[in-house]
Design a protein around this motif. Structure first.
Motif, PDB file in Angstrom:
ATOM      1  N   GLN A   1      20.516  25.051  31.660  1.00 50.41           N
ATOM      2  CA  GLN A   1      19.894  24.615  32.913  1.00 50.41           C
ATOM      3  C   GLN A   1      20.489  25.465  34.037  1.00 50.41           C
ATOM      4  O   GLN A   1      21.712  25.470  34.231  1.00 50.41           O
ATOM      5  CB  GLN A   1      20.231  23.137  33.131  1.00 50.41           C
ATOM      6  N   ASP A   2      19.624  26.219  34.717  1.00 48.56           N
ATOM      7  CA  ASP A   2      20.036  26.954  35.901  1.00 48.56           C
ATOM      8  C   ASP A   2      20.330  25.881  36.957  1.00 48.56           C
ATOM      9  O   ASP A   2      19.507  24.977  37.166  1.00 48.56           O
ATOM     10  CB  ASP A   2      18.851  27.853  36.332  1.00 48.56           C
ATOM     11  N   TRP A   3      21.494  25.957  37.614  1.00 46.20           N
ATOM     12  CA  TRP A   3      21.985  24.771  38.346  1.00 46.20           C
ATOM     13  C   TRP A   3      22.755  25.240  39.578  1.00 46.20           C
ATOM     14  O   TRP A   3      23.975  25.380  39.554  1.00 46.20           O
ATOM     15  CB  TRP A   3      22.871  23.978  37.379  1.00 46.20           C
ATOM     16  N   HIS A   4      21.985  25.497  40.650  1.00 49.10           N
ATOM     17  CA  HIS A   4      22.582  26.114  41.838  1.00 49.10           C
ATOM     18  C   HIS A   4      22.843  25.109  42.958  1.00 49.10           C
ATOM     19  O   HIS A   4      22.008  24.225  43.191  1.00 49.10           O
ATOM     20  CB  HIS A   4      21.643  27.189  42.401  1.00 49.10           C
ATOM     21  N   PRO A   5      23.945  25.319  43.698  1.00 47.67           N
ATOM     22  CA  PRO A   5      24.124  24.529  44.921  1.00 47.67           C
ATOM     23  C   PRO A   5      23.173  25.057  46.001  1.00 47.67           C
ATOM     24  O   PRO A   5      22.737  26.207  45.928  1.00 47.67           O
ATOM     25  CB  PRO A   5      25.576  24.806  45.312  1.00 47.67           C
TER      26      PRO A   5
ATOM     27  N   ASP B   1      14.756  30.086  46.852  1.00 42.13           N
ATOM     28  CA  ASP B   1      15.608  28.931  46.504  1.00 42.13           C
ATOM     29  C   ASP B   1      15.007  28.294  45.255  1.00 42.13           C
ATOM     30  O   ASP B   1      13.798  28.042  45.212  1.00 42.13           O
ATOM     31  CB  ASP B   1      15.575  27.862  47.616  1.00 42.13           C
ATOM     32  N   HIS B   2      15.823  28.055  44.245  1.00 45.44           N
ATOM     33  CA  HIS B   2      15.297  27.485  42.994  1.00 45.44           C
ATOM     34  C   HIS B   2      16.399  26.723  42.266  1.00 45.44           C
ATOM     35  O   HIS B   2      17.584  26.995  42.457  1.00 45.44           O
ATOM     36  CB  HIS B   2      14.741  28.593  42.081  1.00 45.44           C
ATOM     37  N   CYS B   3      15.987  25.806  41.426  1.00 49.97           N
ATOM     38  CA  CYS B   3      16.914  25.061  40.555  1.00 49.97           C
ATOM     39  C   CYS B   3      18.129  24.560  41.317  1.00 49.97           C
ATOM     40  O   CYS B   3      19.277  24.737  40.878  1.00 49.97           O
ATOM     41  CB  CYS B   3      17.318  25.908  39.347  1.00 49.97           C
TER      42      CYS B   3
ATOM     43  N   VAL C   1      28.528  33.326  42.805  1.00 49.94           N
ATOM     44  CA  VAL C   1      28.261  34.078  41.571  1.00 49.94           C
ATOM     45  C   VAL C   1      27.046  33.511  40.867  1.00 49.94           C
ATOM     46  O   VAL C   1      26.931  32.299  40.705  1.00 49.94           O
ATOM     47  CB  VAL C   1      29.459  33.973  40.587  1.00 49.94           C
ATOM     48  N   ASP C   2      26.151  34.412  40.433  1.00 47.30           N
ATOM     49  CA  ASP C   2      25.011  33.945  39.650  1.00 47.30           C
ATOM     50  C   ASP C   2      25.391  33.953  38.172  1.00 47.30           C
ATOM     51  O   ASP C   2      26.450  34.484  37.798  1.00 47.30           O
ATOM     52  CB  ASP C   2      23.793  34.849  39.908  1.00 47.30           C
ATOM     53  N   SER C   3      24.567  33.369  37.356  1.00 45.36           N
ATOM     54  CA  SER C   3      24.817  33.388  35.924  1.00 45.36           C
ATOM     55  C   SER C   3      23.481  33.488  35.211  1.00 45.36           C
ATOM     56  O   SER C   3      22.753  32.509  35.123  1.00 45.36           O
ATOM     57  CB  SER C   3      25.566  32.123  35.499  1.00 45.36           C
TER      58      SER C   3
HETATM   59 ZN    ZN Z   1      18.891  31.056  39.194  1.00 41.10          ZN
END
Ligand code: ZN
Ligand code: VGL
Length: 227
Positions: free
Chosen positions: A68-72, A103-105, A135-137
């Motif tokens: 699950q892509d899970w961004h603040p 902006d996503h997830c 940092v992205d993942s």
């Molecule tokens: Zn993402």
């Protein structure tokens, strides 16, 4: 370098699943579906096929892992976090790029939830990634700083996994980087090519992914060949 087109890929005719196999289903979330914040064309068309392979793994008692892509909010991969930048603008910074995203997830939002028809209850583990603002993942194994582990490697090893099968969204980002890191970490990697769809940005992202996966020994397979 020799260019690799989708038509040139050689597929493994069939694989019998056995102990030591695991399925890693990448980012099947609302924001990557048509109508979502970072839509992948036809992303929703693979849900049924993904469910089917999840059922096969589950029925054999093999590990099924979802990511699950899970961004603040305000994640630095978002164009909105940078003055004057638009989604898909080229951008390179440590752990971020090669483009900025809409902006996503965002953690806890509807966009970050799995597609409603995904049989997510079949998963034994869910790996969340991209939750550090700077940092992205893309890979389910490692953050884009190329040193921070998500924990997937440890999980798979402690379960005795040797071969991983991967699919989901998006073909040229998170599935691609997961497959590459799987190889780097010594797993045999099968990429289920008809159960993934690309973002296709920037131009050439699909070819780059196919070339690098071919070169690093990722095996290509179609869903119907996984038995
Ligand atoms: Zn993402
Ligand atoms: C993804 C771009 C940004 C993916 C995630 O799941 O492929 N792509 N965040």
């Amino acid at each position: 370098m020799v260019s690799v087109a989708i038509e040139d890929i050689k597929y493994i005719p069939s694989v019998s699943l056995a102990e030591g196999d695991a399925l890693v289903v990448v980012d099947m979330q609302n924001d990557f579906m048509p109508g979502g914040a970072l839509p992948v064309a036809e992303g929703d068309t693979i849900v049924g096929g993904v469910n089917h392979v999840m059922e096969i793994f589950h029925a054999k008692g093999l590990s099924v892992i979802l990511s699950q892509d899970w961004h603040p909010m305000g994640h630095l991969s978002f164009a909105s976090a940078h003055d004057g930048r638009k989604p898909f603008d080229p951008f390179e910074a440590p752990g971020i790029g090669p483009v900025l995203w809409p902006d996503h997830c965002v953690m806890g939002t509807h966009g970050a939830e799995f597609h409603k028809d995904l049989r997510s209850h079949l998963a034994h583990a869910i790996i969340r990634k991209g939750y550090r603002r700077e940092v992205d993942s893309y890979s389910c194994f490692m953050e884009n700083d190329m040193k921070t582990e998500t924990g997937l490697d440890g999980y798979l090893r402690s379960k005795g996994v040797k071969r991983i099968f991967t699919c989901g969204l998006a073909m040229d980002y998170c599935v691609y980087f997961t497959a590459m890191d799987g190889r780097k970490k010594g797993f045999e990697v099968y990429y289920i090519s008809d159960l993934t769809k690309p973002v296709a940005s920037p131009e050439g992202s699909i070819t780059t992914a196919l070339e690098n996966m071919t070169r690093s020994g990722v095996k290509f397979i179609k869903a119907e060949a996984v038995k």
